[in-house]
Design an enzyme around this catalytic site. Structure first.
Site, mmCIF file in Angstrom:
data_model
loop_
_atom_site.group_PDB
_atom_site.id
_atom_site.type_symbol
_atom_site.label_atom_id
_atom_site.label_comp_id
_atom_site.label_asym_id
_atom_site.label_seq_id
_atom_site.Cartn_x
_atom_site.Cartn_y
_atom_site.Cartn_z
ATOM 1 C CB VAL A 217 -0.873 -7.958 -2.375
ATOM 2 C CG1 VAL A 217 -0.943 -8.981 -1.385
ATOM 3 C CG2 VAL A 217 0.351 -7.397 -2.368
ATOM 4 N N GLY B 34 -0.381 4.376 0.165
ATOM 5 C CA GLY B 34 -0.954 5.537 0.772
ATOM 6 C C GLY B 34 -0.067 6.208 1.717
ATOM 7 C CG PHE B 35 -1.753 9.741 3.548
ATOM 8 C CD1 PHE B 35 -0.685 10.671 3.081
ATOM 9 C CD2 PHE B 35 -2.885 9.954 3.275
ATOM 10 C CE1 PHE B 35 -1.345 11.926 2.545
ATOM 11 C CE2 PHE B 35 -3.598 10.822 2.473
ATOM 12 C CZ PHE B 35 -2.846 12.084 2.179
ATOM 13 N N GLY B 36 -0.102 5.904 4.928
ATOM 14 C CA GLY B 36 0.430 4.925 5.973
ATOM 15 C C GLY B 36 1.916 4.346 5.497
ATOM 16 C CB ALA C 228 -4.714 11.962 5.676
ATOM 17 C CG ASP D 276 -8.443 4.213 6.300
ATOM 18 O OD1 ASP D 276 -8.118 4.899 6.988
ATOM 19 O OD2 ASP D 276 -8.984 4.611 5.245
ATOM 20 C CD GLU E 33 -13.468 18.420 2.378
ATOM 21 O OE1 GLU E 33 -12.780 18.956 3.575
ATOM 22 O OE2 GLU E 33 -12.902 17.362 1.874
ATOM 23 N N GLY F 196 0.743 -1.326 -0.137
ATOM 24 C CA GLY F 196 0.064 -0.009 -0.118
ATOM 25 C C GLY F 196 0.890 1.103 0.003
#
Lengths: 438, 438
Positions: B84, B18-20, B319, B304, B175, B16
């Site tokens: 994966v 993403g941010f993590g 995030a 998440d 938003e 992954g």
């Protein structure tokens, strides 16, 4: 849309929002006519820079603007995003899926699409470049090949994934070759661990004896040398005999490769079939000196769709011809609706002829002057930026180029998953697009 | 990839980007480890601005950067674009279609995907917003609805095409509602001839009794008033009972509409299934205070995907949590590989809590301070621009915003034809994405 009484302004329908159709609409902005502009997509594309989107240098929105936005203040023009199915010559209407639009004058500006010289099966493997969809699909395919090569353990397969054959040595082929060379030799060099992007084989195949046949032979030779300095393998007098998903068979032998970019043949879109008129071999409609379709009063064909000879040769399928023809039919229509004398027959005035060859090198013919190298590239840059239709796009594109010039970065290197599936599924469908060619 | 001898550095596999996952990789840049980062896509997305791409304010490339580019100078890290398929706990390898990667430490950061609360049939009509593909599909669907409305002669059908229901009153829903209001009330007002985009019905549905439940009730009320001033119909305490292709059935009655944007439920991606470990109701893996998956030594779950309680409540799927957890697991891994004392258990430090409500209005909680309006929007703007990972993206996004602030223009209003077909075909597939949620 109901038929309007005769006191209403004449109805002009324009099919295609490329350079020709859009220019016709804009040139009629002060005329007492009701215009309907129809396009399959919602945007006008600056096709000369499509190769930049395909090679991740620019984003789609940098070179495309919604047609509605361009025409939003032009109250005499309505825009429809729809696929045209046909023209009813008796009723004088244009037929779409869910609507019909009547016309007094019809301007057909539906442009050209790829042509594989009768080898329709090649379309499944050789990606063309006529629309934004084509460009993002090409970008996804190109970038995904490197991702696959990085994962691949078999050296032969890896080499095949790192081989790119570009078919066609005209401006699009040359520009693609230069941009792919820049992407692999400069932008991506530090990005991989198992492969070296700079080892990518880039083969530019041209059936004729020189590149850029529209230019002076000296410039063709300069372009070839510039590409070779960037590591492009330029093959002249080489014909493509077959293409499948694993290789390209050239007249000189087979080349194993997983990426074939098609910049060779085009043919006009199907508008001639709507009218049932004869065409030339490329599907173009022979038009009168006033760009009218013979025996079909008030119906015009322009740009890549039209066949018109000047000085004994058909005009080429390039943006300036489409632009000038769009403005010209607007003049003819205005003259007729206002009962004035029609303008002189159409005469094409050739602007500077330009092609870029990778980073900071271009060739240019301005009148009888020939220039090449950095200066020509600066001319190329400014001409292209000036012709971008939207002021903000000009600023953004200039920023992107300045950025890239100093950092070698290309900022739009995105693989969207549906672009990949599109690139794998699309070509078979014989992708058609309204809008003139490069 | 062959097993390496024991003298080689420990192998860390991160799934992954993403941010993590990305933050974990970056935080290990000076460590003596061999990192492999695997993602389905080739890019890291700044998810908090996905709504801007979905509403045509920004281009995909403005908020996404190739993961390879971010990590290109980090020689201890290899990037793989691959799906994966599973984890072999006995062999300690991660399995993909065409390769297997062994690990000593495994960081799972695959994020969340949409959840329709068991109503999988809703996914075909309610578009979610987790990936760039989702965002361009949502943009194409939104813009194409207006094109269809302009062509539509039936007033009922036209109204239905001009009705947009947004489900979920959290930050994403708020938003989206604000951005859609801006698009229809300001950007598109002059573009059509048969419809008035400013008459578009925008309904924001929230099951709870207030919007932005993560904020102080005063700010929730301000956000609601701001949206109402922009013409958004905010429905609190309203539950969605059914969704089909023609309407949304709310607890208060049916709403005919052709566009439903889903900003309500998420669930963790399928990584727990790879490990065969139990999860909470949202599919998240309960982790130890050091973010380890129980009974699976050296396997971590973050962002998440992880369920960790702090002050008696599970940490939210946002995030900053993913970012801090990414950096934290890097610390744990470093401590173990270097034989040092492990860090204290993970503790989340809450940064400013921000949400924007359309043009030039936001709400913000910074510690115990609450601000709203223009000042909060400036804070929101700078925080978001600062966190964009790429310097050029910061410049481009700032330029786009400045431009839009003064001109009301939105520059990425493109409908790509394969985005439309994707938006119509995709949701049924239960679109999954690796990468943490907004």
């Amino acid at each position: 849309m109901p038929d309007k009484p005769a006191t209403h302004p004449p109805r002009v329908v324009i099919v295609g929002g490329g350079f020709g159709g859009l220019n016709a609409a804009l040139a009629l902005r002060r005329s007492r006519v009701d215009i309907t502009l129809i396009d399959r997509t919602n945007h006008h594309v600056f096709q000369p820079l499509l190769y930049e989107v395909a090679t991740a240098g620019l984003s789609p929105a940098d070179i495309a603007v919604p047609i509605r936005t361009i025409l939003r203040r032009q109250r005499n023009c309505r825009v429809m995003m729809a696929e045209v199915l046909g023209v009813d010559l008796a009723a004088r209407t244009v037929r779409m899926h869910s609507a019909e639009v009547p016309f007094d004058y019809l301007v057909l500006a539906t442009g050209a699409t790829h042509s594989y010289f009768g080898h329709t099966d090649w379309s499944a493997h050789a990606l063309g470049l006529k629309t934004l969809d084509d460009a993002t699909a090409m970008r996804a395919h190109l970038l995904a090949s490197f991702e696959r090569a990085e994962m691949e353990s078999d050296p032969g397969e890896r080499a095949s994934l790192q081989s790119i054959v570009i078919v066609g040595g005209g401006p699009t082929g040359v520009e693609l070759a230069g941009a792919v060379a820049e992407l692999t030799r400069l932008t991506m060099v530090h990005d991989f661990r198992s492969i070296r992007p700079q080892d990518t084989r880039i083969i530019l195949v041209e059936a004729g004896e020189r590149l850029l046949v529209g230019f002076h032979p000296d410039l063709s030779a300069s372009a070839k040398r510039a590409l070779e300095r960037m590591g492009v393998d330029v093959r002249l007098n080489a014909r493509v005999e077959d293409i499948d998903d694993r290789s390209v068979l050239l007249s000189t032998g087979p080349v194993p490769c997983r990426t074939v970019l098609w910049a060779a043949g085009v043919k006009a879109t199907a508008a001639a079939e709507w009218l049932g008129v004869p065409t030339d071999r490329q599907g173009r409609i022979p038009v009168s000196p006033r760009l009218e379709v013979p025996n079909a009063g008030g119906i015009f064909a322009i740009g890549d769709l039209a066949h018109l000879e000047q000085d004994g040769r058909p005009l080429p399928g390039i943006a300036p011809v489409a632009r000038q023809q769009g403005a010209y039919v607007a003049k003819v229509i205005r003259a007729r609706t206002e009962g004035r004398l029609e303008p002189e027959p159409f005469h094409y005035k050739s602007p500077p002829n330009l092609a870029t060859v990778g980073r900071a090198f271009a060739v240019a013919e301005v009148g009888r002057m020939r220039i090449k190298g950095f200066i020509a590239w600066i001319v190329w840059l400014f001409v292209h930026i000036l012709f971008l239709i939207d002021f903000k796009n000009r600023v953004v594109v200039m920023t992107q180029w300045a950025w890239r010039y100093f950092t070698f970065g290309k900022s739009a290197r995105l693989i969207l998953l549906h672009d990949i599936s599109f690139s794998e599924a699309k070509a078979g469908s014989g992708n058609k697009k309204e809008g003139p060619a490069h």
